[in-house]
Write an enzyme that holds these catalytic residues in place. Structure first.
Site, mmCIF file in Angstrom:
data_model
loop_
_atom_site.group_PDB
_atom_site.id
_atom_site.type_symbol
_atom_site.label_atom_id
_atom_site.label_comp_id
_atom_site.label_asym_id
_atom_site.label_seq_id
_atom_site.Cartn_x
_atom_site.Cartn_y
_atom_site.Cartn_z
ATOM 1 N N HIS A 154 1.199 -2.339 3.457
ATOM 2 C CA HIS A 154 0.559 -2.516 2.143
ATOM 3 C C HIS A 154 -0.743 -3.306 2.219
ATOM 4 C CE1 HIS A 154 3.880 -1.036 -0.503
ATOM 5 N NE2 HIS A 154 4.522 -1.162 0.636
ATOM 6 N N ASP A 362 -8.634 -6.754 0.420
ATOM 7 C CA ASP A 362 -7.390 -6.382 -0.265
ATOM 8 C C ASP A 362 -6.969 -5.016 0.255
ATOM 9 O OD1 ASP A 362 -5.345 -6.722 -2.125
ATOM 10 O OD2 ASP A 362 -6.709 -7.232 -3.763
#
Ligand code: ADQ
Length: 456
Positions: A154, A362
């Site tokens: 992720h 991110d």
């Protein structure tokens, strides 16, 4: 398999029902698991008594993995959050390399793999999630060569220059190579991995199929998303619309509301946003009363000194800006260091004219996609860091370099005068992207690709 189970402990432990943890991952995987009679393996969290966890919730099986206090320190706070998290996020903070943490990370990964080997049916599909469990694919393959193994990361996967710092770099790559399919958020991360695999192990092959020990490992990008239709439906509910109007009025009826929503994490670049806002207030471009910044920072990893430091740093910045530029009854920045409910979050998205998403790095960033999904037909502007995975998909967002404060202030300033018709068109385009590729599409396309792998 994920570090955490998909449920929260109920308020009353005497038979109250176990609510699902909030978030897209749980809502995307619950129907898939239910349909396949699947089991979710995970840790229930530090303050939950594993003895009281039910066997099934919402039609899916649960199998909890217990961690001792010392394992929680070494595996979770230590190696996962003190070594891998900063290293994989461009080493924004210096990663700590500690051999005891590594041993505990390995031991906990062994436990997860043993439990998976125990619960998986013959020929089952096992989907392992995220950086806390990178050794599980290799360990599980040696215990259960019959199962099909997928892994999804992720967070970002770093380039060679950074990854090579890790003393256990080869072990991590070998652990991941136990999977049949390794999924990343963006193609660049997949390419970083494939190159490192060829360099650190005997693997050969391309950036999309790595060959090792006469097996083929597929590698690819599967950008995660949100439950776009669910969010849009909620944003259309009269009570949410009324709450959004109430929020604007509580903020003093400003012309422009800027919003930031993040876990309080040093990777999210919240401080850059506050500095940029301070600059615009000091130049008189923003004025308290007419313009408001709302920043929600949900408490995260609160026992970690780096996170405590970040919180103090933010509180100081917000205090400075508010002290200088607020007027009585009209703070320049509304800062909430708390979690908010899902309904309130969507009302906030509806109330905001400009969404500020400025992480320094991110993996994807779901907040940016949630904002777009909530603004179906409502216009709005998204300022998005070019270092978020979402930047490669959300064509139409205003991209900024979060390291460059002037770039952020310029983007914020431009939002004050943007043509309304153009803004509506732009948001409609973004909305279509997020609707087409929602979290259900993500789960289905990953599982379809996993099913096509050839090694089982
Ligand atoms: P996170 O780093 O947690 O996720 P993000 O993708 O933005 O980052 O997801 C955060 C989630 O928490 C969002 O669904 C958001 O709505 C929710 N949230 C944030 N602030 C909140 C608040 N104050 N109150 C309530 N809810 C709040 C990691 C990676 C990301 C990747 C995701 C999913 O770091 O890059 O996108 O996993 O893969």
């Amino acid at each position: 398999m994920a570090n955490r189970l998909p449920v929260r402990q109920p308020e009353r432990s005497d038979g109250g029902s176990w609510p699902p943890s909030p978030g897209g991952l749980v809502s995307a995987l619950t129907p898939v698991l239910r349909e396949r009679h699947g089991i979710w393996v995970g840790w229930p969290g530090g303050d939950c008594d594993p003895g009281i966890i039910p066997d099934t919730v919402n039609g899916i099986g649960l199998r909890s993995v217990s961690l001792s206090d010392s394992e929680c320190d070494g595996f979770y706070t230590g190696f996962s959050n003190g070594t891998l998290w900063p290293l994989y996020h461009d080493a924004i903070r210096t990663p700590t390399f500690d051999r005891d943490w590594w041993h505990q990370y390995r031991e906990v990964n062994v436990r997860f793999a043993e439990i998976a080997a125990d619960v998986a049916a013959p020929g089952a599909t096992v989907w392992v999630h995220d950086y806390q469990l990178q050794l599980v694919p290799g360990l599980l393959r040696s215990l259960r060569p019959d199962v099909r193994i997928g892994f999804f990361l992720h967070i970002p996967f770093p380039p060679r220059e950074l990854f090579m710092q890790l003393p256990w770099r080869r072990e991590i790559i070998e652990g991941l190579l136990g999977a049949d399919l390794i999924g990343f958020q963006v193609p660049g991360a997949a390419a970083n991995f494939a190159r490192l695999a060829r360099q650190l192990t005997a693997a050969t092959g391309s950036d999309s199929v790595v060959e090792i020990d006469s097996r083929q490992v597929a590698v690819g990008a599967f950008p995660i998303s949100v439950d776009s239709r669910g969010i849009a439906a909620k944003a259309a509910q009269p009570q949410i619309i009324a709450r959004a109007a109430q929020l604007r009025s509580d903020l003093g009826g400003p012309d422009i509301v800027f919003l930031g929503v993040d876990r309080l994490d040093y990777t999210k670049g919240i401080d850059r946003r506050m500095v940029a806002a301070g600059k615009l207030f000091s130049e008189g471009i923003l004025r308290a009363g007419n313009h408001v910044i709302v920043q929600i920072a949900v408490p995260s990893r609160e026992l970690d000194p780096l996170y405590q430091e970040e919180r103090h740093h933010l509180e100081q910045l917000v205090g400075q800006v508010n002290g200088q530029f607020s007027s009585v009854g009209h703070p320049a920045i509304h800062y909430l260091n708390q979690s908010v409910s899902n309904d309130e979050l969507i009302a906030l998205y509806l109330a905001a004219d400009v969404m500020l998403v400025t992480p320094l790095r991110d993996g994807m960033n779901l907040v940016s996609k949630e904002y777009v999904a909530a603004r179906d037909g409502a216009g709005g502007q998204l300022i998005l860091s070019e270092f978020a995975g979402a930047a490669s998909e959300l064509k139409g967002a205003v991209l900024v370099n979060p390291h460059d404060i002037d770039d952020i202030t310029e983007a914020m300033r431009a939002c004050l005068t943007r043509d309304r018709a153009e803004e509506m068109r732009n948001m409609r385009r973004l909305n279509r992207i997020v609707r087409r590729r929602d979290v259900h599409h993500w789960a289905a396309s990953y599982l379809a690709a996993l099913q096509e792998t050839t090694s089982v």
